[in-house]
Design an enzyme around this catalytic site. Structure first.
Site, PDB file in Angstrom:
ATOM      1  N   HIS A 170     -45.715 -46.378  -0.510  1.00 34.50           N
ATOM      2  CA  HIS A 170     -46.658 -47.418  -0.946  1.00 34.50           C
ATOM      3  C   HIS A 170     -45.975 -48.787  -0.922  1.00 34.50           C
ATOM      4  O   HIS A 170     -44.769 -48.894  -1.156  1.00 34.50           O
ATOM      5  CB  HIS A 170     -47.177 -47.113  -2.345  1.00 34.50           C
ATOM      6  CG  HIS A 170     -48.239 -46.072  -2.373  1.00 34.50           C
ATOM      7  ND1 HIS A 170     -49.424 -46.219  -3.056  1.00 34.50           N
ATOM      8  CD2 HIS A 170     -48.318 -44.856  -1.759  1.00 34.50           C
ATOM      9  CE1 HIS A 170     -50.172 -45.144  -2.887  1.00 34.50           C
ATOM     10  NE2 HIS A 170     -49.518 -44.297  -2.109  1.00 34.50           N
ATOM     11  N   GLU A 171     -46.775 -49.814  -0.646  1.00 34.92           N
ATOM     12  CA  GLU A 171     -46.305 -51.199  -0.519  1.00 34.92           C
ATOM     13  C   GLU A 171     -45.333 -51.393   0.644  1.00 34.92           C
ATOM     14  O   GLU A 171     -44.750 -52.463   0.791  1.00 34.92           O
ATOM     15  CB  GLU A 171     -45.660 -51.724  -1.811  1.00 34.92           C
ATOM     16  CG  GLU A 171     -46.594 -51.835  -2.991  1.00 34.92           C
ATOM     17  CD  GLU A 171     -46.695 -50.557  -3.780  1.00 34.92           C
ATOM     18  OE1 GLU A 171     -47.758 -50.324  -4.373  1.00 34.92           O
ATOM     19  OE2 GLU A 171     -45.714 -49.806  -3.838  1.00 34.92           O
ATOM     20  N   ASN A 204     -51.789 -61.038  -5.986  1.00 34.17           N
ATOM     21  CA  ASN A 204     -51.009 -59.817  -5.857  1.00 34.17           C
ATOM     22  C   ASN A 204     -49.641 -60.075  -6.466  1.00 34.17           C
ATOM     23  O   ASN A 204     -49.187 -61.222  -6.531  1.00 34.17           O
ATOM     24  CB  ASN A 204     -50.880 -59.416  -4.379  1.00 34.17           C
ATOM     25  CG  ASN A 204     -50.343 -58.005  -4.215  1.00 34.17           C
ATOM     26  OD1 ASN A 204     -49.151 -57.778  -4.328  1.00 34.17           O
ATOM     27  ND2 ASN A 204     -51.226 -57.075  -3.962  1.00 34.17           N
ATOM     28  N   HIS A 216     -42.037 -39.057  -7.722  1.00 35.65           N
ATOM     29  CA  HIS A 216     -42.369 -40.474  -7.599  1.00 35.65           C
ATOM     30  C   HIS A 216     -41.104 -41.301  -7.715  1.00 35.65           C
ATOM     31  O   HIS A 216     -40.330 -41.141  -8.664  1.00 35.65           O
ATOM     32  CB  HIS A 216     -43.357 -40.906  -8.684  1.00 35.65           C
ATOM     33  CG  HIS A 216     -43.732 -42.353  -8.589  1.00 35.65           C
ATOM     34  ND1 HIS A 216     -43.511 -43.256  -9.590  1.00 35.65           N
ATOM     35  CD2 HIS A 216     -44.304 -43.062  -7.577  1.00 35.65           C
ATOM     36  CE1 HIS A 216     -43.935 -44.456  -9.226  1.00 35.65           C
ATOM     37  NE2 HIS A 216     -44.422 -44.362  -8.001  1.00 35.65           N
ATOM     38  N   HIS A 217     -40.870 -42.155  -6.729  1.00 35.56           N
ATOM     39  CA  HIS A 217     -39.747 -43.088  -6.723  1.00 35.56           C
ATOM     40  C   HIS A 217     -40.282 -44.510  -6.618  1.00 35.56           C
ATOM     41  O   HIS A 217     -40.699 -44.930  -5.539  1.00 35.56           O
ATOM     42  CB  HIS A 217     -38.819 -42.838  -5.528  1.00 35.56           C
ATOM     43  CG  HIS A 217     -38.038 -41.575  -5.611  1.00 35.56           C
ATOM     44  ND1 HIS A 217     -37.437 -41.005  -4.500  1.00 35.56           N
ATOM     45  CD2 HIS A 217     -37.741 -40.765  -6.649  1.00 35.56           C
ATOM     46  CE1 HIS A 217     -36.806 -39.894  -4.860  1.00 35.56           C
ATOM     47  NE2 HIS A 217     -36.986 -39.729  -6.164  1.00 35.56           N
ATOM     48  N   GLU A 218     -40.301 -45.243  -7.705  1.00 36.19           N
ATOM     49  CA  GLU A 218     -40.616 -46.663  -7.647  1.00 36.19           C
ATOM     50  C   GLU A 218     -39.312 -47.439  -7.544  1.00 36.19           C
ATOM     51  O   GLU A 218     -38.409 -47.268  -8.366  1.00 36.19           O
ATOM     52  CB  GLU A 218     -41.388 -47.105  -8.886  1.00 36.19           C
ATOM     53  CG  GLU A 218     -41.686 -48.597  -8.927  1.00 36.19           C
ATOM     54  CD  GLU A 218     -42.377 -49.105  -7.668  1.00 36.19           C
ATOM     55  OE1 GLU A 218     -41.774 -49.949  -6.962  1.00 36.19           O
ATOM     56  OE2 GLU A 218     -43.499 -48.644  -7.375  1.00 36.19           O
ATOM     57  N   GLU A 254     -56.888 -48.176  -6.264  1.00 39.51           N
ATOM     58  CA  GLU A 254     -56.396 -48.794  -7.495  1.00 39.51           C
ATOM     59  C   GLU A 254     -57.063 -50.141  -7.766  1.00 39.51           C
ATOM     60  O   GLU A 254     -57.238 -50.537  -8.926  1.00 39.51           O
ATOM     61  CB  GLU A 254     -54.878 -48.957  -7.441  1.00 39.51           C
ATOM     62  CG  GLU A 254     -54.381 -49.916  -6.371  1.00 39.51           C
ATOM     63  CD  GLU A 254     -52.858 -49.971  -6.303  1.00 39.51           C
ATOM     64  OE1 GLU A 254     -52.205 -49.343  -7.161  1.00 39.51           O
ATOM     65  OE2 GLU A 254     -52.334 -50.634  -5.401  1.00 39.51           O
ATOM     66  N   GLU A 297     -52.868 -55.954   0.708  1.00 41.01           N
ATOM     67  CA  GLU A 297     -53.827 -55.513  -0.303  1.00 41.01           C
ATOM     68  C   GLU A 297     -54.908 -56.571  -0.545  1.00 41.01           C
ATOM     69  O   GLU A 297     -55.016 -57.156  -1.625  1.00 41.01           O
ATOM     70  CB  GLU A 297     -53.089 -55.144  -1.583  1.00 41.01           C
ATOM     71  CG  GLU A 297     -52.177 -53.937  -1.377  1.00 41.01           C
ATOM     72  CD  GLU A 297     -51.333 -53.603  -2.587  1.00 41.01           C
ATOM     73  OE1 GLU A 297     -51.279 -54.421  -3.526  1.00 41.01           O
ATOM     74  OE2 GLU A 297     -50.718 -52.528  -2.593  1.00 41.01           O
ATOM     75  N   GLU A 334     -49.640 -46.370   1.890  1.00 42.52           N
ATOM     76  CA  GLU A 334     -50.688 -47.178   1.283  1.00 42.52           C
ATOM     77  C   GLU A 334     -50.932 -48.359   2.221  1.00 42.52           C
ATOM     78  O   GLU A 334     -51.762 -48.301   3.095  1.00 42.52           O
ATOM     79  CB  GLU A 334     -50.269 -47.634  -0.105  1.00 42.52           C
ATOM     80  CG  GLU A 334     -51.350 -48.393  -0.852  1.00 42.52           C
ATOM     81  CD  GLU A 334     -50.811 -49.027  -2.112  1.00 42.52           C
ATOM     82  OE1 GLU A 334     -51.563 -49.049  -3.098  1.00 42.52           O
ATOM     83  OE2 GLU A 334     -49.671 -49.507  -2.115  1.00 42.52           O
TER      84      GLU A 334
END
Length: 704
Positions: free
Chosen positions: A484-485, A194, A414-416, A509, A172, A503
Site C-alpha cells: 500500500h502507498e 493526503n 502487516h508491516h507499516e 478507506e 489517492e 493499493e
C-alpha cells in the site's frame, strides 16, 4: 507456442525519407511511423484504423552535466524487425492463458559528435503500442544522469480525459472528467488532502490516463515494467495538446541514475473503438519479463477478513496505550502501560475474526496494529519507528497462530514502514524470517507519510528500487506482498507473481474519510488496474459509519449490490470482506455472494463498458464450470442488458441475481436489494436495473 522471426523487410516500409520506417500491428489496425527530423530528432506517430491517435511526437532524454543530451543529431545506423507470438500461463489471473503477439521494430541511433548509441524499440500489438529506450554497453555512454525524459504524446484533438492530478507521492484522488483544455482550470479543485502529496504542475496528470475522442476512440497512456527508473507522469502543453513525460525527482532534483547497459520502462498507448478492449488487454503484462520464480506453488490467491475497517472508521485503534506521548523501541516498557481499551489487535478480538473466517470459508485474517510503536508512528520524521517483530502485550503471536492453524486459517502480516524505507530494509530479513517462523505467508506493507530520508518521493527511482528489493527479498522467503502507498503497478506481477496486490489509488478507506464519487469504481479498471490488481477492500454493508463510530459522519457512496459486484469488476487475486462480521450477519443472504465468488479465473468476458458510467464483467472460476457476473454503475441510473452466450451451449444453469431494489440509491437507500433465482442457458438474456452508485452481481452454477 512461441514464434519469433527476425527480418529486415517484413512490416518495414520506407517513406518520405531515408530514415523513415513504418510498422504495422499483426491485425493491420495500427500503423506506427518512425522518422528523424532534419536536425536528427527521433519522432513517432500512431494511427488506428486510419484515424490519427498520436501526431508526430518527439523522443529523447535530457541529460544532466553533459554537453549534449540524447535529443537530436542522430542518424539511423541499423533497423531490425521481428514478429513474436506465444501463449503463456499466468500463476493467477483473469484468464488461464495469455497470448503475446506483436510486431517489433528496433532502431539503432548514433549521435553525431559524441559517437553514442541508443536503441528505440517499438512493439505493436493488436491493442496498441509499447516503446522504450535502450542503452547498449559502449565506451561513450556508461554512467549518466537523466535530467528529464522528453517523450511526447501529441494528441490529435481536445479529448475528454478521466484524470487525477500529477503527484510524486500519492494516487489517492477521485477522478475528474473534463476536456484536456480544462485540466489547468480544474487542477486545484481536483486535489484533495493526503498525508503525503507533492503536485508539480497545473497541467500534470498521472498514468494510467484514460481518454475518449469525440469520434469514439478510447485511448490509454501508461507505462510497463517500471524497474530501476523513476515513475512517469504526464505534463500537458494545453495550447498544442501535447503530453510530455515528467519523471519523479529525488531529493536533489535528479530523475534517474543510469549505467549502461540499461533500458527505460515501456511507454504504452492502447487504443480501441470499443471500451471493452481496453479492459481486456494484457499488453502491459506482455511487456514485462516472464516469471523469474521457479517454484510458484506457494503463491495462492486468498479471500480474507480483518480488523482494518474498525480501525479506519475509528471504532478501534492501532495503538495499545494512551499513556505515552512518545515511545522508543527497546526503551519503552509496554508491559507497565495501561491499555487504552480501544486497541483492535487484541488476542480476544482477533480470535473472533478467525472464527468468522473459518465459519465462512475465508482463507486469511489480516491484523494491523499488532506490533509496538503505533503511539507516535506518524508525522515525526522518525527513522526507527517499528521493528516488525515485537508484539504488544495483548497480542499473543504464537497463541494466535496456533488457534488460526487449528481452524484452517492463515494469518496475514502487516508491516507499516511510516515511509522509513531505510529502516524497513535494515529489518527486512529478520521480519520475513519472523513471518516464516510463525506461519505467515503474506504481508500487507504500508508507506504512509513522507519518505525518509527527507526529500525523497514515493515514486522516484531510489524508492521504486526499494519496492522491488522488498518484493524480490519476499520471494526468497516465499512471501506474497500486498504493498500500500507504493508506486502504481506496471505489470511486474508477471515477473514476480508474489506481488498479489497493491493499493496505489483511492481505495475503500476514503469512504470513511468523507466518501468517493459513485462513479469511482467505473474508472479504476480503465486506469489503476491496467497495471495490476488492486487491494480495494470492498464488501461494505453498513454505509452509515456513525453507527460504527459516533464521531465519524462519513457515508459510503455505494449500494450493497454495487459492493458485491466489485468482487468481479475489480479484479484481484487478493479480496477482502472488509466490513465487520456483525454487519454481514445482518445481511446473510447478500453475504452469500461474497462467500461464493471466486478469486482466480479461467475466462473473463467484458460485456458492457463505458468509462465513468458502467462496467459489466463475466468471469469463469478456475477449475469449475461456475460463472460470476458483476455490474457497477455510476451516478446515472440505467438498465443493463446482457446475454449469457458465454455459457456452454446445451447446458442449464441456476443464476442467483443480487440486484438493487427499485428504490435503491447510494445516498438515500443503499441497503435496498433484491435476490432472485432463475434458470438460464447460453440463449438467455438479462435486463436489469442499476441504481445510482449501484449495480448487480450474479452467481451462476451448472445444473447437473
Amino acid at each position: 507456442m512461441k514464434h519469433l522471426i527476425f527480418t529486415s523487410l517484413i512490416w518495414l516500409a520506407l517513406f518520405s525519407g531515408a530514415h523513415a520506417q513504418q510498422l504495422k500491428s499483426p491485425n493491420q489496425a495500427f500503423i506506427m511511423d518512425f522518422s528523424l527530423q532534419s536536425d536528427g530528432t527521433p519522432t513517432y506517430a500512431l494511427k488506428y484504423k486510419n484515424k490519427e491517435v498520436i501526431k508526430t511526437s518527439k523522443l529523447g532524454l535530457e541529460l544532466k552535466n553533459d554537453e549534449k543530451s540524447l535529443l537530436n543529431d542522430f542518424t539511423v545506423v541499423d533497423t531490425k524487425t521481428a514478429t513474436f507470438d506465444e501463449n503463456w500461463k499466468p500463476v493467477w489471473g483473469e484468464v488461464a492463458e495469455i497470448r503475446n503477439h506483436y510486431n517489433e521494430l528496433a532502431v539503432t541511433l548514433n549521435q553525431k559528435g559524441t559517437d553514442r548509441q541508443i536503441v528505440i524499440r517499438f512493439r505493436l500489438f493488436d491493442e496498441g503500442l509499447g516503446f522504450r529506450y535502450e542503452f547498449p554497453s559502449q565506451k561513450n555512454l556508461t554512467y549518466f544522469i537523466i535530467k528529464e525524459e522528453r517523450t511526447q504524446f501529441a494528441m490529435a484533438a481536445d479529448h475528454t480525459a478521466f484524470w487525477i492530478p500529477g503527484d510524486y507521492d500519492t494516487q489517492e484522488y477521485d477522478f475528474t472528467t473534463s476536456k484536456l483544455s480544462e485540466i489547468r482550470g480544474l487542477s486545484e479543485k481536483a486535489k484533495t488532502a493526503n498525508v503525503s502529496q507533492t503536485s508539480f504542475s497545473t497541467t500534470g496528470v498521472q498514468t494510467s490516463l484514460m481518454m475518449k475522442s469525440a469520434d469514439g476512440l478510447y485511448i490509454n497512456l501508461h507505462e510497463a515494467a517500471l524497474i530501476n527508473y523513476s515513475c512517469m507522469h504526464l505534463n500537458l502543453d494545453d495550447k498544442n495538446m501535447i503530453f510530455e513525460s515528467w519523471l519523479t525527482p529525488d531529493a536533489i532534483g535528479d530523475k534517474g541514475y543510469m549505467q549502461a547497459p540499461n533500458t527505460s520502462p515501456w511507454r504504452t498507448v492502447m487504443v480501441s473503438d470499443d471500451a471493452r478492449d481496453i479492459l481486456a488487454s494484457k499488453m502491459t503484462l506482455n511487456l514485462n519479463d516472464p516469471c523469474k520464480i521457479e517454484d510458484t506453488s506457494w503463491i495462492k490467491p486468498v479471500k480474507y477478513v480483518g480488523v482494518w475497517w474498525e480501525m479506519i472508521t475509528g471504532k478501534s485503534s492501532w495503538s495499545y496505550t494512551n499513556e505515552y506521548p512518545a515511545v522508543q523501541l527497546g526503551i519503552t516498557d509496554f508491559s507497565k502501560a495501561k491499555p487504552n481499551g480501544t486497541h483492535g489487535a487484541t488476542t480476544t478480538n482477533v480470535k473472533k475474526y478467525i472464527d468468522f473466517a473459518a465459519a465462512n470459508g475465508f482463507g486469511g485474517v489480516l491484523v494491523e496494529g499488532w506490533n509496538e510503536g503505533w503511539e507516535d508512528w506518524f508525522g515525526h520524521s522518525k527513522d526507527y519507528v517499528f521493528d516488525f517483530v515485537t508484539p504488544y502485550p495483548d497480542f499473543d503471536v504464537k497463541g494466535i497462530q496456533a488457534y488460526a492453524k487449528s481452524k484452517g486459517v492463515k494469518m496475514i502480516m502487516h508491516h507499516e514502514t511510516s515511509g522509513s524505507v531505510r529502516n524497513y530494509e535494515r529489518h527486512l530479513d529478520k521480519a520475513y524470517q519472523f513471518m516464516n517462523d510463525n506461519g505467515y505467508d503474506a504481508v500487507k506493507s504500508g508507506y504512509v507519510g513522507n519518505i525518509l530520508p527527507q526529500g525523497e518521493n514515493h515514486y522516484n527511482q531510489w524508492v521504486v528500487n526499494h519496492y522491488q528489493y522488498a518484493l524480490e527479498k519476499a520471494a526468497e522467503y516465499k512471501i506474497m506482498v500486498n504493498a500500500h502507498e507504493a508506486v502504481r503497478p506496471t505489470g511486474i506481477s508477471r515477473t514476480y507473481p508474489n506481488l498479489i496486490g497493491n493499493e496505489s489509488a483511492r481505495g475503500t478507506e476514503y469512504q470513511s474519510f468523507g466518501g468517493s464519487k459513485p462513479n469511482h469504481v467505473t474508472l479504476l479498471p480503465f486506469t489503476r488496474l491496467i497495471g495490476g490488481p488492486m487491494d480495494y477492500t470492498p464488501g461494505i454493508f453498513e454505509m452509515d459509519l456513525s453507527k460504527l463510530n459516533p464521531d465519524n459522519h462519513s457515508h459510503v457512496n455505494s449500494t450493497i449490490a454495487n459492493q458485491l459486484a466489485l468482487y468481479v469488476t475489480m479484479y484481484s487475486p487478493l479480496q477482502m470482506a472488509a466490513d465487520l462480521p456483525e454487519n454481514y450477519n445482518r445481511f446473510l443472504d447478500a453475504f452469500q455472494f461474497i462467500k461464493d465468488v471466486a478469486i482466480d479465473w479461467t475466462e473473463s468476458k467484458y460485456l458492457e463498458a463505458e468509462p465513468g458510467q458502467y462496467i459489466t464483467v463475466a468471469r469463469k472460476a478456475k477449475g469449475t464450470n461456475n460463472w460470476f457476473v458483476g455490474n457497477v454503475n455510476g451516478e446515472t441510473p440505467r438498465t443493463s442488458n446482457i446475454k449469457f452466450d458465454f455459457l456452454e451451449k446445451g447446458k442449464k444453469y441456476t443464476a442467483t441475481i443480487y440486484a438493487d431494489a427499485k428504490d435503491a440509491h447510494y445516498k438515500t437507500n443503499p441497503q435496498a436489494y433484491v435476490i432472485r433465482k432463475v434458470v438460464v442457458t447460453s440463449k438467455s438474456k438479462l435486463s436489469q436495473l442499476s441504481a445510482p452508485g449501484g449495480g448487480y452481481a450474479v452467481s451462476i452454477t451448472e445444473i447437473k
